[in-house]
Design an enzyme around this catalytic site. Structure first.
Site, PDB file in Angstrom:
ATOM      1  N   TYR A  28      77.689 -32.193 131.722  1.00 30.99           N
ATOM      2  CA  TYR A  28      76.765 -31.982 130.594  1.00 30.99           C
ATOM      3  C   TYR A  28      77.191 -30.764 129.772  1.00 30.99           C
ATOM      4  O   TYR A  28      76.975 -30.693 128.558  1.00 30.99           O
ATOM      5  CB  TYR A  28      75.328 -31.823 131.111  1.00 30.99           C
ATOM      6  N   LYS A  61      70.962 -27.365 124.786  1.00 30.97           N
ATOM      7  CA  LYS A  61      69.573 -27.686 125.176  1.00 30.97           C
ATOM      8  C   LYS A  61      68.814 -26.416 125.574  1.00 30.97           C
ATOM      9  O   LYS A  61      67.607 -26.320 125.369  1.00 30.97           O
ATOM     10  CB  LYS A  61      69.550 -28.706 126.314  1.00 30.97           C
TER      11      LYS A  61
END
Ligand code: 0WD
Length: 265
Positions: free
Chosen positions: A157, A164
């Site tokens: 990720y 995020k």
């Protein structure tokens, strides 16, 4: 009667019927909201219009968050159409492929980092700069979509996790700033769901399998479940909630597999 009756809400990020934003738009429509769906470019326009028609939405506007002039124009159009705005859903993310696979440092360069942060995080306060003036005095609410990779290092990720984290911090700062105008700002942190964006993440299938085995509910979540929570958070039922990250992930984030035998994981 739905719990979003007479609310006017802009939903971004509908790209296919698998999109989380499509689940959100469907739930909001079902609860009586009036919606405008945005599309990133002319190529996506017919697809988004078709998806809108499926759930009874007939208002569409262009919105590429990389283009601030377009953002300004889009909210001018929202003002012309509705006069004000009760809700905004940010379901937008993008990072160059090298930034979401393999070793973190290999894919993290100035360009990939800047792009991921601009499109996936900065875009939320950017949209709010234009949306907030339309939301004054209306019990309005904004919502962003985030993922566990913001607070834990999730394999592959990578740079999107950094983006995020910035998005989640933006939710808190926006909530603190806009609360005095009666505007609430929250995020939903969803478990992994197979969508167009997710298919760009390396080993996503493997991640889903591991997730199903480990999550307390022993399954993945659906866009309908995320949609229901998003609809609630944007409604007056959630009038006391702001600055929160709500997990819709079958309980995955609360569970630690420390001590579980390797073959039981
Ligand atoms: O597992 C998942 N799918 C999760 C997604 C778990 C937790 C969170 N999320 C988040 C994503 O990070 C994103 O913020 O949910 C949000 C929506 O993601 P999605 O539903 O998984 O993805 P998708 O259906 O692909 O929609 C994202 C859309 C883009 O679609 P494509 O596939 O064409 O990249 O974001 C939009 C675009 O429509 N988008 C933009 N919109 C405006 N301006 C831009 C842009 N510059 N870039 C991407």
């Amino acid at each position: 009667m739905g719990f979003l009756d007479s609310k006017k809400i802009v939903v971004t990020g509908v790209a296919s019927d698998l999109s989380i934003a499509f689940g959100i738009a469907s739930a909001m429509k079902r609860e009586g909201a009036e919606l405008i769906l945005t599309y990133q470019n002319d190529k996506l326009k017919p697809r988004v219009e078709k998806l809108g028609a499926k759930i009874g939405v007939s208002e569409f506007l262009p919105l590429d968050v990389a283009n601030e002039e377009e953002v300004a124009k889009t909210f001018e159009e929202v003002k012309k159409t509705w006069g004000g705005l009760d809700g905004l859903v940010h379901a937008i993310a993008f990072a160059p492929r090298e930034a979401i696979e393999g070793r973190f440092l290999d894919g993290c360069n100035k360009d990939s980092f800047t792009t991921a942060l601009q499109i996936s995080a900065y875009s939320f306060p950017l949209l709010m700069r234009y949306a907030a003036p339309l939301m004054q005095g209306r019990k309005a609410a904004a919502l962003a979509m985030t993922y566990l990779g913001a607070v834990q290092a999730v394999p592959n990720y990578n740079t999107m996790g950094v983006a995020k984290a910035a998005l989640e911090a933006s939710v808190r700062y926006l909530a603190a700033d806009l609360g005095q105008d009666g505007i609430r700002v929250n995020a939903v942190s969803a478990g992994p769901i197979r969508t167009l964006a997710a298919s760009g993440i390396k080993d996503f299938r493997k991640m889903l399998k591991g997730f199903e085995k480990t999550a307390p509910l022993r399954r993945c979540v659906t866009i309908e479940e995320v949609g229901n929570t998003a609809a609630f958070l944007c409604s007056d039922l959630a009038s006391g909630i702001t600055g929160e990250i709500t997990y819709v992930d079958a309980g995955f984030n609360i569970f630690s597999s420390v001590g579980v035998e390797e073959d039981e994981k």
